[in-house]
Design an enzyme around this catalytic site. Structure first.
Site, PDB file in Angstrom:
ATOM      1  N   THR A   1       0.848  -1.202   0.000  1.00 34.11           N
ATOM      2  CA  THR A   1       0.000   0.000   0.000  1.00 34.11           C
ATOM      3  C   THR A   1       0.880   1.248   0.000  1.00 34.11           C
ATOM      4  OG1 THR A   1      -1.879   1.055   1.144  1.00 34.11           O
ATOM      5  CG2 THR A   1      -0.162   0.117   2.541  1.00 34.11           C
ATOM      6  N   GLY A   2       0.230   2.414  -0.133  1.00 33.60           N
ATOM      7  CA  GLY A   2       0.926   3.691   0.036  1.00 33.60           C
ATOM      8  C   GLY A   2       2.086   3.904  -0.920  1.00 33.60           C
ATOM      9  N   ILE A   3       3.127   4.539  -0.392  1.00 33.32           N
ATOM     10  CA  ILE A   3       4.304   4.918  -1.186  1.00 33.32           C
ATOM     11  C   ILE A   3       4.970   3.677  -1.791  1.00 33.32           C
ATOM     12  CG2 ILE A   3       6.561   6.064  -1.069  1.00 33.32           C
ATOM     13  CD1 ILE A   3       4.220   7.919  -0.316  1.00 33.32           C
ATOM     14  N   GLY A   4       5.092   2.628  -0.994  1.00 34.95           N
ATOM     15  CA  GLY A   4       5.762   1.413  -1.462  1.00 34.95           C
ATOM     16  C   GLY A   4       5.036   0.790  -2.633  1.00 34.95           C
TER      17      GLY A   4
ATOM     18  N   SER B   1      11.729  10.795   6.664  1.00 36.92           N
ATOM     19  CA  SER B   1      10.589  11.710   6.826  1.00 36.92           C
ATOM     20  C   SER B   1      11.124  13.050   7.307  1.00 36.92           C
ATOM     21  CB  SER B   1       9.636  11.138   7.868  1.00 36.92           C
ATOM     22  OG  SER B   1       8.744  12.126   8.332  1.00 36.92           O
TER      23      SER B   1
ATOM     24  N   TYR C   1       8.830   8.319  16.632  1.00 37.75           N
ATOM     25  CA  TYR C   1       8.859   8.286  15.164  1.00 37.75           C
ATOM     26  C   TYR C   1      10.083   9.067  14.666  1.00 37.75           C
ATOM     27  CZ  TYR C   1       7.256   8.809  10.309  1.00 37.75           C
ATOM     28  OH  TYR C   1       7.168   8.770   8.941  1.00 37.75           O
TER      29      TYR C   1
HETATM   30  N1  LIG Z   1       2.615   9.312   3.884  1.00 41.06           N
HETATM   31  C1  LIG Z   1       3.335  10.309   4.398  1.00 41.06           C
HETATM   32  O1  LIG Z   1       2.874  11.464   4.438  1.00 41.06           O
HETATM   33  C2  LIG Z   1       4.715  10.055   4.896  1.00 41.06           C
HETATM   34  C3  LIG Z   1       5.448  11.149   5.361  1.00 41.06           C
HETATM   35  C4  LIG Z   1       6.757  10.958   5.778  1.00 41.06           C
HETATM   36  C5  LIG Z   1       7.340   9.707   5.700  1.00 41.06           C
HETATM   37  N2  LIG Z   1       6.592   8.648   5.270  1.00 41.06           N
HETATM   38  C6  LIG Z   1       7.260   7.340   5.213  1.00 41.06           C
HETATM   39  O2  LIG Z   1       6.930   6.684   4.003  1.00 41.06           O
HETATM   40  C7  LIG Z   1       7.027   5.268   4.197  1.00 41.06           C
HETATM   41  C8  LIG Z   1       5.778   4.593   3.628  1.00 41.06           C
HETATM   42  O3  LIG Z   1       4.671   5.017   4.395  1.00 41.06           O
HETATM   43  P1  LIG Z   1       3.226   5.204   3.760  1.00 41.06           P
HETATM   44  O4  LIG Z   1       2.870   6.622   3.894  1.00 41.06           O
HETATM   45  O5  LIG Z   1       3.151   4.539   2.439  1.00 41.06           O
HETATM   46  O6  LIG Z   1       2.375   4.403   4.869  1.00 41.06           O
HETATM   47  P2  LIG Z   1       1.353   3.176   4.728  1.00 41.06           P
HETATM   48  O7  LIG Z   1       0.390   3.437   3.643  1.00 41.06           O
HETATM   49  O8  LIG Z   1       0.841   2.976   6.116  1.00 41.06           O
HETATM   50  O9  LIG Z   1       2.305   1.967   4.323  1.00 41.06           O
HETATM   51  C9  LIG Z   1       3.223   1.464   5.250  1.00 41.06           C
HETATM   52  C10 LIG Z   1       3.694   0.109   4.800  1.00 41.06           C
HETATM   53  O10 LIG Z   1       4.622  -0.377   5.782  1.00 41.06           O
HETATM   54  C11 LIG Z   1       4.216  -1.691   6.132  1.00 41.06           C
HETATM   55  N3  LIG Z   1       4.650  -2.100   7.461  1.00 41.06           N
HETATM   56  C12 LIG Z   1       4.322  -1.574   8.652  1.00 41.06           C
HETATM   57  N4  LIG Z   1       4.868  -2.302   9.642  1.00 41.06           N
HETATM   58  C13 LIG Z   1       5.552  -3.315   9.047  1.00 41.06           C
HETATM   59  C14 LIG Z   1       6.293  -4.407   9.517  1.00 41.06           C
HETATM   60  N5  LIG Z   1       6.437  -4.669  10.824  1.00 41.06           N
HETATM   61  N6  LIG Z   1       6.869  -5.243   8.611  1.00 41.06           N
HETATM   62  C15 LIG Z   1       6.721  -5.033   7.299  1.00 41.06           C
HETATM   63  N7  LIG Z   1       5.993  -4.035   6.777  1.00 41.06           N
HETATM   64  C16 LIG Z   1       5.419  -3.182   7.658  1.00 41.06           C
HETATM   65  C17 LIG Z   1       2.699  -1.677   6.012  1.00 41.06           C
HETATM   66  O11 LIG Z   1       2.197  -3.010   5.957  1.00 41.06           O
HETATM   67  P3  LIG Z   1       0.672  -3.321   6.432  1.00 41.06           P
HETATM   68  O12 LIG Z   1      -0.224  -2.708   5.385  1.00 41.06           O
HETATM   69  O13 LIG Z   1       0.597  -4.804   6.486  1.00 41.06           O
HETATM   70  O14 LIG Z   1       0.505  -2.670   7.762  1.00 41.06           O
HETATM   71  C18 LIG Z   1       2.573  -0.921   4.704  1.00 41.06           C
HETATM   72  O15 LIG Z   1       2.814  -1.776   3.631  1.00 41.06           O
HETATM   73  C19 LIG Z   1       7.211   5.051   5.698  1.00 41.06           C
HETATM   74  O16 LIG Z   1       8.564   4.774   5.963  1.00 41.06           O
HETATM   75  C20 LIG Z   1       6.803   6.384   6.318  1.00 41.06           C
HETATM   76  O17 LIG Z   1       7.475   6.634   7.524  1.00 41.06           O
HETATM   77  C21 LIG Z   1       5.294   8.794   4.865  1.00 41.06           C
END
Ligand SMILES: NC(=O)c1ccc[n+]([C@@H]2O[C@H](COP(=O)([O-])OP(=O)(O)OC[C@H]3O[C@@H](n4cnc5c(N)ncnc54)[C@H](OP(=O)(O)O)[C@@H]3O)[C@@H](O)[C@H]2O)c1
Length: 308
Positions: free
Chosen positions: A16-19, A142, A167
C-alpha cells in the site's frame, strides 16, 4: 524514468501507500519487483493490481515482518534461494503508532520496525547487492526526522516516550544509517550506493493508528482544502523513485518534494538536519544496531567485485 528491464527491485511495505506506488512504476518499467510485506494476502492483492495494470510485469511476493528478527532472517534466506543478485533495495515500510508498543524482540516499535528491521535486512541482503555494479539501497525517511534525536542510553524511550520522539528517532536513524552505510561502501570501493528520500505529506494509510480527527483532517476528501499540505501517494513516491533510478544520483543524496516546507511537489535533492550528519553518532548508532540485531555487516571483509 529509465527502462528497468533486467533489474530486480525489492520494496518493503509494498502492499500500500508509497511502497505500492513505487513498486507499480518499477514493474511497469520492466523491473522484476519483489513485494516484501508482513501480510502475504495483502501482498498478493497488490501484486494482482500491479499485474492488472501492466500485464507483462514480473511481480513476486515475499513475507517480511520487520518487527521480527526471525522473519527478517527467513525473508533474506528465501530471497537468497531464488535470486543471485539485487539491483535495488527500497527500505520503505514504516509505522506510526501513538501508543507505546514493542516488537517481537522487545524493541520500541518505531525504532525496531523502521530502523532495526531495515538495518538487519539490508545487512543480510548486502552480498546480493554488492554482486551488482550500480546497485542502490534507498531508505525512506521523513521530515519528522527533525523532531527526533538518537537516545543511545534509552533507545526504547522508557524515560520520555512521545510519538514525535519515537517516530522522529526512527526516521533520523534511517538517515544516519544511510550516511554511515554510504561511508562504509565507499571505503571498500563498492559501486553500490546508499541514498535516502522522503515523500513529503502524502495520502496513504500512514495515519491509520492516529486518532479519528487526525484521519479526517488528512482525508483525501478534503483534498481541495489540503492541496498545499498533502499530495497523492503517486506524487509521494516520486522522491523514492528518483533516488532509485536517477542516473546522476550519488551516494548519500537525499530527495524530497521541492515545494514550500517540502510538503508537496516534484522531487529534488534536499538537505537533512545538521544532527543527521553527526558522524560520531552515526558510528555509535551503527555499532548499537549491530549489537541489538546480531547482524554484523563486516563490510571491510566483503569482497567488492565491482571496484574499478
Ligand atoms: N505518507 C506520508 O505522508 C509520509 C510522510 C513521511 C514519511 N513517510 C514514510 O513513508 C514510508 C511509507 O509510508 P506510507 O505513507 O506509504 O504508509 P502506509 O500506507 O501505512 O504503508 C506502510 C507500509 O509499511 C508496512 N509495514 C508496517 N509495519 C511493518 C512491519 N512490521 N513489517 C513489514 N511491513 C510493515 C505496512 O504493511 P501493512 O499494510 O501490512 O501494515 C505498509 O505496507 C514510511 O517509511 C513512512 O514513515 C510517509
Amino acid at each position: 524514468m529509465p527502462d528497468q528491464q533486467g533489474k530486480t527491485a525489492l520494496v518493503t511495505g509494498a502492499n500500500t501507500g508509497i511502497g505500492f506506488e513505487a513498486a507499480k512504476v518499477l514493474a511497469a518499467r520492466g523491473a522484476t519487483v519483489v513485494l516484501a510485506c508482513r501480510d502475504l494476502a495483502k501482498a498478493e492483492a497488490a501484486a494482482s493490481q500491479i499485474s492488472a495494470a501492466a500485464p507483462r510485469a514480473r511481480v513476486e511476493t515475499l513475507r517480511l515482518d520487520l518487527a521480527s528478527l526471525a522473519s527478517v532472517h527467513q525473508a533474506a534466506e528465501q530471497f537468497h534461494a531464488n535470486h543471485r543478485c539485487l539491483n535495488l533495495l527500497i527500505n520503505n515500510a514504516g509505522v506510526i503508532h501513538p501508543a507505546y508498543a514493542r516488537t517481537e524482540d522487545g524493541f520500541e516499535l518505531h525504532f525496531g520496525t523502521n530502523h532495526l528491521g531495515h538495518f538487519a535486512f539490508t545487512g543480510l541482503m548486502l552480498d546480493r547487492l554488492l554482486a551488482v555494479p550500480g546497485s542502490r539501497i534507498v531508505t525512506v525517511s521523513s521530515s519528522g526526522h527533525r523532531r527526533g534525536d538518537i537516545h543511545l542510553d534509552d533507545l526504547a524511550l522508557q524515560h520520555g516516550y512521545g510519538l514525535n520522539a519515537a517516530y522522529g528517532q526512527s526516521k533520523l536513524a534511517n538517515l544516519m544509517f544511510t550516511y554511515e552505510l554510504q561511508r562504509q561502501l565507499a571505503a571498500i570501493g563498492a559501486r553500490t550506493i546508499a541514498v535516502a528520500a522522503h515523500p513529503g505529506n502524502a495520502y496513504t494509510e500512514v495515519g491509520r493508528h492516529m486518532p479519528g480527527w487526525v484521519r479526517v483532517a488528512l482525508s483525501p476528501r478534503l483534498r481541495l482544502l489540503n492541496s498545499w499540505l498533502l499530495q497523492s501517494a503517486q506524487m509521494g513516491a516520486l522522491p523514492t523513485l528518483r533516488a532509485a533510478v536517477d542516473p546522476v544520483a550519488t551516494g548519500g543524496d537525499y530527495y524530497g518534494p521541492a515545494g514550500p516546507g517540502e510538503f508537496t511537489g516534484h522531487p529534488t535533492r534536499v538537505k537533512s538536519s545538521a544532527r543527521s550528519h553527526n558522524a560520531d553518532l552515526q558510528r555509535r548508532l551503527w555499532e548499537e544496531s549491530e549489537r541489538l540485531t546480531g547482524v554484523n555487516y563486516r563490510l571491510a571483509e566483503q569482497t567488492a567485485p565491482h571496484t574499478d
